[in-house]
Design an enzyme around this catalytic site. Structure first.
Site, mmCIF file in Angstrom:
data_model
loop_
_atom_site.group_PDB
_atom_site.id
_atom_site.type_symbol
_atom_site.label_atom_id
_atom_site.label_comp_id
_atom_site.label_asym_id
_atom_site.label_seq_id
_atom_site.Cartn_x
_atom_site.Cartn_y
_atom_site.Cartn_z
ATOM 1 N N SER A 1 43.103 35.803 10.310
ATOM 2 C CA SER A 1 42.381 35.370 11.506
ATOM 3 C C SER A 1 43.258 35.393 12.755
ATOM 4 C CB SER A 1 41.812 33.964 11.298
ATOM 5 O OG SER A 1 42.820 33.057 10.891
ATOM 6 N N ASP B 1 42.325 22.103 15.177
ATOM 7 C CA ASP B 1 42.898 23.444 15.013
ATOM 8 C C ASP B 1 44.163 23.574 15.854
ATOM 9 O OD1 ASP B 1 43.507 26.080 14.652
ATOM 10 O OD2 ASP B 1 41.575 26.878 15.314
ATOM 11 N N HIS C 1 45.275 28.403 15.444
ATOM 12 C CA HIS C 1 44.800 29.524 16.245
ATOM 13 C C HIS C 1 45.027 29.231 17.723
ATOM 14 C CE1 HIS C 1 42.523 29.687 12.396
ATOM 15 N NE2 HIS C 1 42.853 30.973 12.492
#
Length: 394
Positions: A149, A371, A374
């Site tokens: 990702s 998160d 990312h």
């Protein structure tokens, strides 16, 4: 701490002692330490000696490595973050490729300062990104990202950066079984591809179980023919329990319930290096390896132990990042020594460590929980792509 010391010992030992410190789990037995008890204190002393030598030579190799990852005589990866009111490079609301997971503005992030930082190398300047120029230079070519990702994060960034230069250009977007995505800018013929793989080495289904094969890259056939390959892998190697994308690990025909993840990563990336050595023709394909993308879940890494990336609005401005070099970067350095074909190390680790402010945190449309792995878009991956642009232009 025991696992950390054991890993360092293992990588500091000569080859005939290395297996003594692999923490492995048999598929039919309880976890064991494979260790010869008779070696006792002698092995400990030898381990300390080789560990010291390894760390000394690692510092030398890491420096020469960074120096080899330069498009000019300037080291683009040593520098600082400076405020630039002309940033960001594109408007996320007008990019048709934006993913909700990274669209922090749309999902309510209140601050904007994280958008305004530009990476400034010491002693030189990065070339300014020009999407129209990139389309012309790579007309009719294929640039493929291979990874997890975080590769997706970078792929979307580059797609938006190019689109902002030619907003009226026609394009096609084809997704094949959520494994391969091809974005083609028509009229230019440039294809930006994304091949999703959490480990680079194969994960296959056998008897209803997912098996991570440390010595197999059959999926590599899908990467052949690309003019540029940008590899990335580390994020999923750290996941355990229900979050890990495999049930067993296999090497040399033997199944394991688990393995020291850094050792497993080393074995898997060594298989990748053999694939590059065997199948890449440098006259036709440029190979890039994206350095380890850091996380910011633990504030002790930037001298604020009680914090995470949540509510961080400024980069770390110190000269040396307190958290130090991630051990995964040590592994990559060791793997690169096995490469016989030229591979460019996009050494984004340190400059990304400074950006504790650049994660989605809770401002994401497609991620549950905090998160700190990312990155918001626009944001840090745009700098990764400027560095990639500089490397491909050199």
């Amino acid at each position: 701490m025991i696992h950390l010391i054991s890993f360092l010992f293992a990588f500091s030992l000569p080859s005939f002692l290395f297996p003594l410190y692999i923490h492995t789990y048999s598929s039919t037995r309880a976890p064991i330490w494979i260790k010869n008890q008779e070696m006792g204190s002698n092995l400990f002393i030898i381990s300390l000696l080789y560990l010291s030598l390894f760390l000394f030579f690692y510092q030398i190799n890491a420096t020469s490595f960074v120096n080899s990852s330069k498009a000019t005589s300037c080291n683009f990866f040593r520098g600082k973050w400076v405020y630039d009111p002309s940033y960001p490079l594109y408007n996320p609301s007008t990019c048709p490729f934006m993913d909700p997971e990274f669209d922090c503005i749309k999902y309510g992030r209140p601050d904007r300062s994280y958008l305004k930082y530009r990476w400034q190398p010491f002693g030189c300047n990065l070339p300014r990104f020009n999407g129209a120029e990139m389309l012309l230079k790579w007309r009719g070519k294929k640039i493929m990202f291979v990874g997890d990702s975080l590769s997706y994060n970078m792929w979307i960034s580059l797609s938006c950066m190019i689109h902002s230069w030619v907003p009226n250009a026609k394009y096609t977007l084809v997704n094949t079984r959520n494994v391969l995505t091809d974005l083609t800018f028509q009229g230019y013929g440039l294809k930006l591809s994304l091949y999703h793989t959490p480990s680079i080495v194969d994960i296959v289904n056998e008897n209803g179980k997912r098996v991570l094969k440390l010595d197999s890259i059959r999926q590599g056939n899908m990467w052949k023919g690309a003019n540029v390959l940008i590899f990335n892998s580390w994020h999923w190697w750290t996941h355990t329990g229900r979050d890990q994308p495999w049930d067993y690990i296999e090497e040399g025909g033997k199944l394991y319930n688990d393995m020291n993840r850094l050792v497993a990563y080393y074995k898997g990336m060594t298989t990748w290096s053999r694939w590059v050595n065997r199948f890449v023709d440098p006259s036709k394909t440029k190979v890039v390896f994206q350095g380890v993308s850091p996380v910011h879940f633990e504030g002790w890494e930037w001298n604020e132990p009680s914090k995470t990336c949540k509510s961080e609005t400024q980069p770390f401005f110190g000269i040396r990042y307190p958290g130090g070099t991630p051990l995964a970067s040590v592994v990559i350095n060791k793997v690169f020594a096995r490469l016989k074909k030229p591979v460019y190390l996009l050494d984004i680790t340190t400059l990304s460590q400074y950006r504790k402010d650049a994660h989605p945190t809770y401002y994401s449309g497609n991620h549950i929980g905090l998160d700190c792995s990312h990155w918001c878009l626009p944001g840090l991956p745009d700098t990764w792509n400027i560095l990639l642009y500089a490397a491909l232009s050199g």
